[in-house]
Design a protein around this motif. Structure first.
Motif, PDB file in Angstrom:
ATOM      1  N   GLU A 194       0.811  -1.214   0.000  1.00 43.77           N
ATOM      2  CA  GLU A 194       0.000   0.000   0.000  1.00 43.77           C
ATOM      3  C   GLU A 194       0.851   1.273   0.000  1.00 43.77           C
ATOM      4  O   GLU A 194       0.492   2.274  -0.642  1.00 43.77           O
ATOM      5  N   VAL A 195       1.971   1.265   0.711  1.00 42.68           N
ATOM      6  CA  VAL A 195       2.799   2.466   0.777  1.00 42.68           C
ATOM      7  C   VAL A 195       3.426   2.755  -0.583  1.00 42.68           C
ATOM      8  O   VAL A 195       3.558   3.918  -0.989  1.00 42.68           O
ATOM      9  N   ASN A 196       3.791   1.718  -1.318  1.00 39.33           N
ATOM     10  CA  ASN A 196       4.340   1.920  -2.655  1.00 39.33           C
ATOM     11  C   ASN A 196       3.316   2.576  -3.576  1.00 39.33           C
ATOM     12  O   ASN A 196       3.656   3.437  -4.396  1.00 39.33           O
ATOM     13  N   LEU A 197       2.057   2.185  -3.439  1.00 37.31           N
ATOM     14  CA  LEU A 197       1.016   2.793  -4.272  1.00 37.31           C
ATOM     15  C   LEU A 197       0.772   4.238  -3.875  1.00 37.31           C
ATOM     16  O   LEU A 197       0.529   5.100  -4.734  1.00 37.31           O
ATOM     17  N   ALA A 198       0.822   4.521  -2.583  1.00 43.38           N
ATOM     18  CA  ALA A 198       0.675   5.911  -2.138  1.00 43.38           C
ATOM     19  C   ALA A 198       1.803   6.768  -2.703  1.00 43.38           C
ATOM     20  O   ALA A 198       1.590   7.928  -3.079  1.00 43.38           O
ATOM     21  N   ALA A 199       3.002   6.192  -2.795  1.00 40.53           N
ATOM     22  CA  ALA A 199       4.133   6.931  -3.381  1.00 40.53           C
ATOM     23  C   ALA A 199       3.894   7.203  -4.861  1.00 40.53           C
ATOM     24  O   ALA A 199       4.234   8.282  -5.370  1.00 40.53           O
ATOM     25  N   ALA A 200       3.299   6.237  -5.564  1.00 39.82           N
ATOM     26  CA  ALA A 200       2.974   6.453  -6.981  1.00 39.82           C
ATOM     27  C   ALA A 200       2.018   7.623  -7.139  1.00 39.82           C
ATOM     28  O   ALA A 200       2.152   8.438  -8.059  1.00 39.82           O
ATOM     29  N   ALA A 201       1.044   7.719  -6.229  1.00 38.03           N
ATOM     30  CA  ALA A 201       0.096   8.829  -6.285  1.00 38.03           C
ATOM     31  C   ALA A 201       0.774  10.157  -5.959  1.00 38.03           C
ATOM     32  O   ALA A 201       0.501  11.181  -6.597  1.00 38.03           O
ATOM     33  N   GLU A 202       1.664  10.160  -4.971  1.00 39.48           N
ATOM     34  CA  GLU A 202       2.372  11.398  -4.636  1.00 39.48           C
ATOM     35  C   GLU A 202       3.264  11.856  -5.793  1.00 39.48           C
ATOM     36  O   GLU A 202       3.401  13.053  -6.048  1.00 39.48           O
ATOM     37  N   GLN A 203       3.857  10.900  -6.506  1.00 36.37           N
ATOM     38  CA  GLN A 203       4.746  11.262  -7.609  1.00 36.37           C
ATOM     39  C   GLN A 203       3.966  11.779  -8.813  1.00 36.37           C
ATOM     40  O   GLN A 203       4.398  12.701  -9.502  1.00 36.37           O
ATOM     41  N   ARG A 204       2.808  11.216  -9.061  1.00 36.03           N
ATOM     42  CA  ARG A 204       2.028  11.615 -10.242  1.00 36.03           C
ATOM     43  C   ARG A 204       1.124  12.815  -9.938  1.00 36.03           C
ATOM     44  O   ARG A 204       0.942  13.689 -10.797  1.00 36.03           O
ATOM     45  N   LEU A 205       0.563  12.865  -8.728  1.00 33.83           N
ATOM     46  CA  LEU A 205      -0.474  13.855  -8.446  1.00 33.83           C
ATOM     47  C   LEU A 205      -0.181  14.766  -7.267  1.00 33.83           C
ATOM     48  O   LEU A 205      -0.865  15.782  -7.100  1.00 33.83           O
ATOM     49  N   GLY A 206       0.813  14.420  -6.446  1.00 30.89           N
ATOM     50  CA  GLY A 206       0.942  15.095  -5.169  1.00 30.89           C
ATOM     51  C   GLY A 206       2.249  15.819  -4.939  1.00 30.89           C
ATOM     52  O   GLY A 206       2.785  16.510  -5.811  1.00 30.89           O
ATOM     53  N   ALA A 207       2.802  15.622  -3.749  1.00 29.92           N
ATOM     54  CA  ALA A 207       3.921  16.429  -3.272  1.00 29.92           C
ATOM     55  C   ALA A 207       5.238  16.148  -3.982  1.00 29.92           C
ATOM     56  O   ALA A 207       6.166  16.943  -3.886  1.00 29.92           O
ATOM     57  N   ALA A 208       5.351  15.029  -4.687  1.00 27.67           N
ATOM     58  CA  ALA A 208       6.623  14.656  -5.321  1.00 27.67           C
ATOM     59  C   ALA A 208       6.566  14.744  -6.838  1.00 27.67           C
ATOM     60  O   ALA A 208       7.354  14.105  -7.537  1.00 27.67           O
ATOM     61  N   ARG A 209       5.676  15.560  -7.373  1.00 23.24           N
ATOM     62  CA  ARG A 209       5.537  15.655  -8.824  1.00 23.24           C
ATOM     63  C   ARG A 209       6.808  16.141  -9.517  1.00 23.24           C
ATOM     64  O   ARG A 209       7.032  15.838 -10.691  1.00 23.24           O
TER      65      ARG A 209
END
Length: 394
Positions: A194-209
């Motif tokens: 689950e944490v890996n998927l949350a990172a995917a979301a942060e990279q595509r849509l969130g704080a790590a774009r």
């Protein structure tokens, strides 16, 4: 010395490369005219005309409108990806239940649903209820079938089997659900921590774009981390990269074991530890029942001593990560990261700078409570597009 000649691509391979290039542009930019595709790809007009015809024949793109109404002369056709070409689903399965999102090929949500479970629910019952809910959600989305499913779950994903490794404290229905989905649906079912998927979301849509390299530090009922280096998620040899909850912290006699992370970073920064800390620092009992509420109360009321200790504990874990990986950026996610927001991230950043010589930006996660589900949809979408957008060379 003669220059080395690289072998040229065959005509069929070149067509496949050009088609994928055009599809990637349409996915990223939205509908485009043939002239715009020519400009953006650098391909010739005849080559673009051929690829447009191929992609239309394959049912991947269609005319979605016209461009140039403001000028004289005939309007140019706008081509866009056929979002209904395939449907996909993201599943977020947790200890207390699950959430489902069914989306089209462009990742646009068509239907969502959730279902709570008791901790002692029978595994077979949970699996049947979960699959029934998925079927209902697929129908509500207007789809007849799915192309790909991505599932996010707590625990270790075994790279050798593609399944969840059994773990104390985690429901057995999680692993059984994945097995049954693969057996019954006969489509790709991708399983990810689950944490890996949350990172995917942060990279595509969130704080790590804007970051190709970062670590998502997940702070909640459990703690963990997702490692993204040079744009790629790193899972580790046994699927356990980022299991920072087991990082030894508390000295001899209280070390974690292979099956229990008590005595590790989890004991220092997990929700239970933060609640206990809140109760000993004057946070009202009504606010100390959950770590999120305790953090929000402390920030609003200026409970600086409590906040300083929380920030230091998180900074200790972040310092261990940076000492090994030096990612340059740590994103605070999970329930505590969301509740603490920028106020917590700023405090962790200052404390981390005091105990680590490595320059590291600390950011608050921004994708919210649905980050795992969003990451699952993005992962399923990427896999479906890879399968459909890459025509086979002859």
């Amino acid at each position: 010395m003669s220059p080395i000649r690289m072998p040229s691509a065959s005509p069929s391979t070149a067509r496949a490369i050009n088609d994928r290039l055009a599809l990637d542009l349409l996915e990223r930019e939205g509908p485009l005219t043939a002239a715009q595709l020519k400009t953006m790809t650098g391909l010739s007009r005849p080559t673009v005309a051929d690829l447009v015809e191929r992609l239309r024949d394959a049912g991947l793109i269609s005319v979605v409108g016209e461009s140039g109404a403001e000028r004289r002369g005939p309007n140019a056709k706008l081509y866009g990806i056929v979002a209904e070409r395939a449907y996909l689903a993201g599943l977020d399965i947790r200890t207390h239940g699950m959430a489902i999102s069914v989306a089209d090929l462009l990742g646009r949500t068509r239907a969502e649903a959730s279902l709570p479970f008791d901790l002692d629910v029978d595994a077979d019952v949970a699996v049947e209820r979960a699959i029934a809910l998925l079927e209902t959600t697929i129908a509500e989305a207007g789809a007849t079938a799915l192309h790909t499913i991505a599932v996010g779950a707590p625990g270790l994903v075994d790279p050798a089997t593609g399944g969840l490794r059994p773990a104390d404290g985690l429901p057995t229905w999680h692993g059984k659900l994945v097995v049954e989905l693969r057996r019954r649906l006969r489509i790709p079912v991708l399983l990810e921590n689950e944490v890996n998927l949350a990172a995917a979301a942060e990279q595509r849509l969130g704080a790590a774009r804007d970051r190709d390299t970062f670590v998502l530090l997940w702070l909640g009922f459990g703690v963990g981390a997702a490692v993204v280096l040079d744009g790629s998620l790193r899972r580790g040899a046994s699927g356990g990269a980022g299991e920072i909850g087991f990082l030894p912290m508390l000295g001899p006699g209280r070390l974690p074991t292979a099956t229990d992370c008590d005595g590790g970073f989890h004991t220092l920064a997990g929700s239970a530890a933060i609640c206990e800390l809140a109760r000993t620092h004057g946070i009202p009992a009504s606010e100390a029942d959950t770590a999120e509420a305790a953090l929000v109360y402390a920030i609003e009321s200026g409970a600086e001593e409590f906040l300083a200790i929380v920030a230091e504990r998180i900074a200790i874990g972040a310092a261990a990560i940076t000492a090994v990986l030096d990612p340059g950026c740590v994103v605070l996610g999970g329930e505590l990261g969301r509740a603490g927001g920028d106020a917590l991230a700023d405090r962790v950043s200052r404390r981390l700078a005091e105990i680590s010589p490595l320059r590291t930006e600390v950011r608050a996660g921004t994708v919210g409570g649905g980050g795992v589900l969003e990451g699952a949809v993005l992962t399923a979408m990427g896999a479906a597009q890879d399968a459909l957008f890459t025509p086979r060379a002859d």
